[in-house]
Design a protein around this motif. Structure first.
Motif, mmCIF file in Angstrom:
data_model
loop_
_atom_site.group_PDB
_atom_site.id
_atom_site.type_symbol
_atom_site.label_atom_id
_atom_site.label_comp_id
_atom_site.label_asym_id
_atom_site.label_seq_id
_atom_site.Cartn_x
_atom_site.Cartn_y
_atom_site.Cartn_z
ATOM 1 N N ASP A 478 -52.280 60.368 -93.028
ATOM 2 C CA ASP A 478 -52.971 60.102 -94.291
ATOM 3 C C ASP A 478 -54.256 60.943 -94.413
ATOM 4 O OD1 ASP A 478 -50.990 58.288 -94.814
ATOM 5 O OD2 ASP A 478 -52.230 56.524 -94.418
ATOM 6 N N ASN A 489 -59.179 57.575 -98.648
ATOM 7 C CA ASN A 489 -58.529 56.359 -99.114
ATOM 8 C C ASN A 489 -57.389 56.020 -98.170
ATOM 9 O OD1 ASN A 489 -57.538 54.208 -100.564
ATOM 10 N ND2 ASN A 489 -57.106 55.363 -102.440
ATOM 11 N N ILE A 490 -57.369 54.770 -97.701
ATOM 12 C CA ILE A 490 -56.318 54.376 -96.777
ATOM 13 C C ILE A 490 -55.104 53.803 -97.517
ATOM 14 C CG2 ILE A 490 -57.939 53.950 -94.893
ATOM 15 C CD1 ILE A 490 -57.716 50.948 -95.547
ATOM 16 N N LYS A 491 -55.251 53.561 -98.783
ATOM 17 C CA LYS A 491 -54.150 52.990 -99.566
ATOM 18 C C LYS A 491 -53.532 54.091 -100.434
ATOM 19 C CE LYS A 491 -56.063 48.320 -99.783
ATOM 20 N NZ LYS A 491 -56.509 47.205 -100.667
ATOM 21 N N SER A 493 -49.842 55.490 -102.043
ATOM 22 C CA SER A 493 -48.458 55.094 -102.348
ATOM 23 C C SER A 493 -47.482 56.122 -101.800
ATOM 24 C CB SER A 493 -48.266 54.939 -103.871
ATOM 25 O OG SER A 493 -48.426 56.186 -104.504
ATOM 26 N N GLY A 544 -57.200 47.913 -90.510
ATOM 27 C CA GLY A 544 -57.491 48.719 -91.683
ATOM 28 C C GLY A 544 -58.704 49.636 -91.515
ATOM 29 N N ASN A 565 -50.139 44.881 -92.761
ATOM 30 C CA ASN A 565 -49.955 44.303 -94.089
ATOM 31 C C ASN A 565 -50.544 42.893 -94.151
ATOM 32 O OD1 ASN A 565 -48.648 46.585 -95.046
ATOM 33 N ND2 ASN A 565 -46.595 45.819 -94.468
ATOM 34 N N GLN A 568 -54.228 43.007 -94.615
ATOM 35 C CA GLN A 568 -54.627 43.489 -95.936
ATOM 36 C C GLN A 568 -54.164 42.548 -97.053
ATOM 37 O OE1 GLN A 568 -56.605 46.236 -96.443
ATOM 38 N NE2 GLN A 568 -56.741 46.261 -94.187
ATOM 39 N N ILE A 570 -51.012 41.917 -97.842
ATOM 40 C CA ILE A 570 -49.855 42.475 -98.528
ATOM 41 C C ILE A 570 -48.623 41.734 -98.047
ATOM 42 C CG2 ILE A 570 -48.491 44.545 -98.956
ATOM 43 C CD1 ILE A 570 -50.997 46.174 -98.418
#
Length: 571
Positions: A478, A489-491, A493, A544, A565, A568, A570
């Motif tokens: 990433d 940014n760790i998020k 898509s 995270g 997940n 976070q 999720i």
């Protein structure tokens, strides 16, 4: 008694005179009543009686001219060659003969025998004793009789003017103070005629000469100035010595005025820092700064670099500025910073317009000293990425974007050269030293702690292997995608990652990025050179942010992914 042998003087030679009985011709002291002629006692003289009442002979006196001496027989007694000498007179066994070494009157006289009565050694030639005889001592040719040793003087110069001399109480003075050696402008003696018409220099010809110029006042002034200077110098150095040993160091008062930049060299102590401050006019004395620093423990933590200070500050005010790291005029590059952030920081420190340093980096990249193996890929976004070595750099008013960038590149090139990256790259199966720097930049970006760096380096090398059938030689980092987007940014898509064909997208392309994605530090570079060999192939930041966990199989990786997940939120 006889006046024979007397010296010149103001008073007659009387037995009561303290010099009466002075050492005789043979250097022995004559006792009272003993003659000084040969050390034997003289027979007392009997006055010659001619039938008349005789008065005692008068003592000779001194009238300022040639003293009257008692005459002898009036003829020079010279000893002729081969002439038998006359026997000594009774009572005078050691009496001196009148030979060629005697008194020379300037006339050659024949030898005259002593035909006088032996009982009277003076032969009736004394004045008042039976007849008058000519006074040969009164003639200009006469030579003064010998004097007793204690009263002998050198013959006076007939042309010298008698001024009383030391016996008259006249003090002897040096010509420098009396002006006796003064010369006028034409080099002649400057003499002033006295009331008798004679010059002071003894000129008897009656010439009138120019008046002397006295040096007494000038000499006294010079001596006074010399003495005053000596006393002042002694007082000054004495005061300085006292101040150095016992007095308080000199110091300014207040926060100072104006502005000045001070550079503290590496390894400098408080004494050396104080000397730099004194030299630049910040503090009044290095001793004042050392004295204040000794009472503040934080003074030992003063960092080298450039400090913005003021002129004529108190030592305490200067110390307060220097013990605060935020006042240090230096640029600190942290490990892993991207070039874009470094450019912005240089603009800020140099108070330049945003983007100024970035433009200089693009236009001057070939003139900053990059090694020859850099920029071996045309797809590199920034040629300086990975070569702005993380460290602290002193930045002053004379600094420019180019000078700062050049210093950073020089530091990085020196570090890489010391590690022989070309040989290390071949050992690790990489194509170039630039790829080794790129591995280190990825390790630096993905690792959260120093303990993770070696495991992260092994993950990179295992995924690059041709036999990797788990990720098919894709790194899937990433950090590389965030670099090409200029973000952190760790998020991200999956659709966005898989659809972006940028060369720096490791989800889309196999292998390493075209170049480094940041500037690795020494720990990340060391990990890239010496990775672990435990078989790590996966990793996940399960919290995270800071906690990174590693896995060797896909099953272990999926468990770590579920853990992430959950942290976070999720589902």
């Amino acid at each position: 008694m006889t006046d024979y042998g007397r010296g010149t003087g103001r008073e007659p030679w009387h037995p009561d005179d303290p010099l009466y009985g002075d050492p005789g011709w043979d250097g022995q002291q004559a006792a009272h009543g003993q003659g000084s002629y040969g050390g034997q006692r003289q027979q007392p003289q009997q006055p010659y009686y001619d039938g008349q009442q005789q008065q005692p002979p008068q003592q000779p006196y001194y009238d300022g001219q040639q003293p009257h001496q008692p005459p002898y027989d009036g003829r020079q007694h010279q000893q002729q060659p081969h002439q038998q000498q006359q026997p000594q007179q009774p009572g005078y066994p050691d009496q001196q003969q009148y030979n060629n070494a005697g008194w020379d009157t300037g006339q050659q006289q024949g030898a005259v025998p002593y035909d006088v009565n032996p009982a009277d050694p003076y032969g009736g030639q004394q004045p008042g004793y039976g007849g008058e005889s000519p006074d040969y001592y009164g003639t200009p040719e006469a030579y003064p009789p010998p004097q007793p040793p204690g009263q002998r003087h050198s013959a006076p110069d007939e042309n010298a003017e008698w001024d009383g001399g030391p016996e008259a109480g006249a003090p002897e003075e040096h010509p420098f103070f009396t002006g006796a050696d003064d010369r006028d402008d034409d080099g002649e003696q400057d003499d002033d005629p006295d009331e008798n018409g004679r010059g002071r220099g003894g000129d008897r010809r009656g010439k009138t000469k120019k008046k002397k110029k006295s040096r007494t006042g000038c000499a006294c002034l010079v001596l006074s100035l010399v003495m005053a200077g000596g006393v002042g110098g002694v007082a000054y150095f004495g005061y300085e010595f006292w101040q150095d040993r016992f007095g308080e160091p000199a110091d300014f008062v207040g926060a100072g005025t104006g502005s000045v930049e001070i550079t503290v060299p590496k390894g400098a102590g408080t004494g050396q820092i104080g000397s730099v401050l004194e030299k630049e006019g910040v503090v009044k004395s290095a001793g004042a700064f050392v004295s204040v620093a000794a009472g503040n423990p934080k003074a030992q933590g003063i960092q080298p670099g450039v400090y913005p200070l003021k002129k004529e500050m108190s030592a305490k005010a200067a110390l307060e500025v220097m013990i605060n790291p935020s006042n240090l005029n230096a640029l600190i590059i942290s490990e892993g910073w991207r070039n874009v952030k470094i450019y912005a920081e240089i603009d800020k420190r140099l108070k330049l317009k945003d983007g100024t340093t970035r433009d200089v980096a693009r236009s001057e990249s070939k003139n900053l000293g990059l090694p020859g193996w850099a920029n071996d890929n045309t797809k590199i976004k920034d040629p300086l990425e990975g070569f702005l070595y993380p460290a602290r750099y002193d930045v002053g008013r004379k600094s420019t974007p180019k000078s700062v960038l050049k210093e950073m590149v020089s530091r990085a090139s020196g570090q890489y050269a010391s590690q022989d990256l070309e040989a290390q790259a071949n050992r690790l199966g990489l194509d170039s030293p630039l790829q080794l720097v790129t591995v280190a930049s990825l390790v630096q970006a993905e690792g959260k702690t120093h303990d993770d760096f070696r495991k992260m380096a092994e993950v990179v090398y295992n995924r690059l292997k041709p036999d990797n059938d788990q990720t098919n030689q894709k790194l899937q980092f990433d950090s590389a995608f965030n670099y090409l987007r200029g973000q952190s940014n760790i998020k991200i898509s999956e659709s966005e990652i898989n659809s972006n064909p940028d060369p720096y997208n490791t989800y889309f392309h196999k292998g390493l990025t075209p170049g480094p994605i940041g500037n690795p530090g020494s720990d990340a570079m060391a990990a890239a050179l010496n990775p672990t060999k435990d078989g790590w192939l996966y990793f996940v930041a399960t919290d995270g942010e800071n906690k990174t966990e590693f896995a060797k199989t896909i099953a272990e990786f999926n468990k770590l992914k579920d853990k992430f997940n959950e942290s976070q939120g999720i589902g």
